[in-house]
Write a protein that holds these residues in place. Structure first.
Motif, short mmCIF file in Angstrom:
data_model
loop_
_atom_site.label_atom_id
_atom_site.label_comp_id
_atom_site.label_asym_id
_atom_site.label_seq_id
_atom_site.Cartn_x
_atom_site.Cartn_y
_atom_site.Cartn_z
N GLY A 1 0.76 -1.01 0.26
CA GLY A 1 0.07 0.06 0.21
C GLY A 1 0.85 1.65 -0.34
O GLY A 1 1.00 2.08 -0.87
N SER A 2 1.57 2.00 0.94
CA SER A 2 2.94 2.55 1.14
C SER A 2 3.80 3.24 -0.70
O SER A 2 3.78 4.12 -0.69
CB SER A 2 3.43 2.64 2.66
OG SER A 2 3.77 1.89 2.77
N ASN A 3 3.99 1.58 -0.55
CA ASN A 3 4.77 1.70 -1.45
C ASN A 3 4.19 2.10 -2.70
O ASN A 3 4.61 2.97 -3.86
CB ASN A 3 5.12 -0.23 -1.68
CG ASN A 3 6.19 -0.03 -0.36
OD1 ASN A 3 7.61 0.05 -0.52
ND2 ASN A 3 5.65 -1.14 0.18
N ASN A 4 2.80 1.87 -3.28
CA ASN A 4 1.93 2.08 -4.27
C ASN A 4 1.63 3.56 -4.33
O ASN A 4 1.60 4.08 -5.53
CB ASN A 4 1.21 1.83 -4.35
CG ASN A 4 0.96 -0.15 -4.65
OD1 ASN A 4 1.71 -0.59 -5.19
ND2 ASN A 4 0.03 -0.74 -4.56
N ALA A 5 1.90 4.11 -2.78
CA ALA A 5 1.37 5.62 -2.95
C ALA A 5 3.06 6.14 -3.05
O ALA A 5 2.55 6.94 -3.67
CB ALA A 5 1.28 5.71 -1.26
N ALA A 6 4.29 5.91 -2.72
CA ALA A 6 5.86 6.84 -2.73
C ALA A 6 5.44 6.25 -4.92
O ALA A 6 5.70 7.07 -5.03
CB ALA A 6 6.17 5.63 -2.26
N ARG A 7 5.09 5.20 -5.18
CA ARG A 7 5.62 5.66 -6.93
C ARG A 7 4.58 6.11 -7.22
O ARG A 7 4.85 6.28 -8.10
CB ARG A 7 5.15 3.66 -7.16
CG ARG A 7 5.11 3.44 -8.22
CD ARG A 7 7.14 3.60 -9.19
NE ARG A 7 7.70 2.55 -7.94
CZ ARG A 7 8.26 1.79 -8.96
NH1 ARG A 7 7.98 1.21 -10.03
NH2 ARG A 7 9.23 0.51 -7.80
N CYS A 8 2.79 5.88 -6.87
CA CYS A 8 2.02 6.97 -7.96
C CYS A 8 2.96 8.59 -7.48
O CYS A 8 2.04 9.04 -8.82
CB CYS A 8 0.52 6.55 -7.03
SG CYS A 8 -0.31 7.75 -7.71
N ALA A 9 3.17 8.54 -6.30
CA ALA A 9 2.66 10.04 -5.85
C ALA A 9 4.52 9.99 -7.50
O ALA A 9 4.77 11.53 -7.50
CB ALA A 9 4.10 10.51 -4.97
N ALA A 10 4.99 9.64 -7.06
CA ALA A 10 7.24 9.93 -7.99
C ALA A 10 6.94 9.92 -9.64
O ALA A 10 6.95 10.72 -10.19
CB ALA A 10 7.45 8.61 -8.30
#
Length: 414
Positions: A307-316
């Protein structure tokens, strides 16, 4: 200067907002809670972030807890046998350390950093009617809040959504005093324990408001023996139930808990997540368009830790799309293309999550878990996939490729 509104003050929204400020965008973040309310509230997630996600933060100087946070260097798995023993037990090294920082620490600090860098924070629970007016004031409106009425702007995508209801009942407990496994006494690790038919229990190191800790996450099959928190009242009773279930179903992990205590009275959480993929473009009553982000459009159960990894990737990904777009209008085509660039990664995390939620699990997945005991090199390859789910597309996601890989390992060719 282009004006951007981000609704939501979680991992994706704040990471994107802070990054955009570095590129001279005018950014407003709307948060339903103040920094003080977040800091003094209940835990929100497990948020173990792997090395690639942390690199996105480091690129903009946002990983502010590097020294204090326990380094998670490995991934261990155990599967309970019919007699309660461990039928499967293995450990693999993660490529680069993972870190978990309690969002009650992280988000208030990021909100402070955002304001200090010139961003504007508005404390307001945004409604659909509010958003209709805001859309006329900004060049781009992004919804990064994964809960509440605003999510209704984004229709479910049935072609990409496997489930339509929660597949696990979730329980989270933050504790002090949990020791490391004797198999890796010098390495903190993400531990994944399976009770076939009942669900899973994960443990992971973290940093919370009172220092380093361990998080216990139960992923209970609804109605099964691990789905046992609905009648619990109070944080201590929650911890007692978590330990009781651990003693019964995962006794090897219970051995680590001789001196366990709650980190704080707000360090417990229960709930459920309905895994879903939604269309990324929302149309407001007045005709304006908004772009969905992270959990607003791709929701995964935390069973795979993505979840948080997807969020960080999405932001990038969204940051790069905005920078590359220049002064052109942020129309529906831009929004769809931006989401598709993110989906190119998120689809792998979604496939992994859906696979691990299946009951019974795919046969070839259990064959992989069983083979690791005889061929430890498979553990490191599996840990690589947990670190970056896209690598699983080369083998684990495909029954024939996975079994072919196992055969090559057994024959000494891999």
């Amino acid at each position: 200067m282009r004006r951007i509104l981000i609704v939501g003050s979680g991992q994706s929204g704040l990471q994107l907002g802070l990054s955009l400020l570095r590129h001279d965008y005018e950014v407003t973040i709307m948060s339903a809670r103040t920094a003080e309310e977040i800091q003094g509230g209940r835990v929100m997630s497990t948020q173990l972030m792997f090395h690639p996600s942390l690199e996105h933060e480091r690129a903009y100087g946002l990983h502010l807890w590097e020294e204090e946070t326990p380094d998670t260097g490995g991934f261990g798995m155990s599967v309970a046998g019919p007699d309660g023993s461990r039928a499967v037990n293995w450990f693999g090294s993660l490529p680069g350390h993972a870190h978990s920082v309690d969002q009650r620490l992280k988000m208030p600090r990021w909100l402070e950093e955002f304001e200090n860098a010139g961003g504007r924070v508005v404390i307001h629970s945004v409604t659909l009617s509010d958003l209709d007016g805001f859309a006329r004031l900004y060049d781009l409106v992004i919804v990064a809040a994964g809960k509440g009425d605003l999510v209704r702007l984004f229709d479910r995508d049935p072609t990409r959504s496997v489930y339509s209801a929660p597949q696990r009942a979730l329980s989270v407990t933050y504790v002090h005093g949990m020791t490391r496994r004797p198999e890796h006494p010098d390495v903190d690790a993400l531990r994944f324990n399976i009770a076939p038919g009942a669900g899973e229990m994960l443990t992971m190191p973290s940093l919370t408001t009172s220092g380093p800790c361990e998080i216990i996450l139960y992923e209970a099959v609804p109605g099964g023996p691990l789905d046992a928190f609905s009648d619990v009242r109070g944080p201590q009773a929650h911890l007692d139930r978590a330990l009781e279930l651990m003693r019964e179903h995962f006794p090897w992990e219970y051995e680590r808990c001789g001196d366990v205590e709650l980190t704080d009275d707000r360090g417990v959480l229960t709930g459920a997540v309905s895994p879903e993929v939604r269309h990324p473009v929302g149309r407001l009553p007045g005709g304006g368009l908004v772009l969905g982000m992270a959990d607003a459009v791709v929701v995964n159960d935390p069973i795979s830790g993505q979840g948080s990894n997807n969020a960080a990737r999405c932001a990038a990904v969204y940051l790069r799309a905005i920078l590359d777009h220049g002064d052109r209008p942020y129309d529906a085509e831009f929004m769809r293309d931006t989401f598709e660039a993110y989906w190119d990664y998120a689809r792998h995390a979604t496939t992994l999550t859906n696979m691990m939620l299946r009951q019974p699990p795919p046969a070839h997945l259990m064959e992989v878990f069983g083979a690791i005991g005889a061929y430890p090199r498979i553990a490191d390859r599996f840990a690589l996939g947990i670190n970056d789910a896209s690598s699983f597309d080369e083998w684990l996601f495909h029954e024939d490729l996975a079994r072919g890989y196992l055969a090559e390992v057994a024959a000494g060719r891999a």
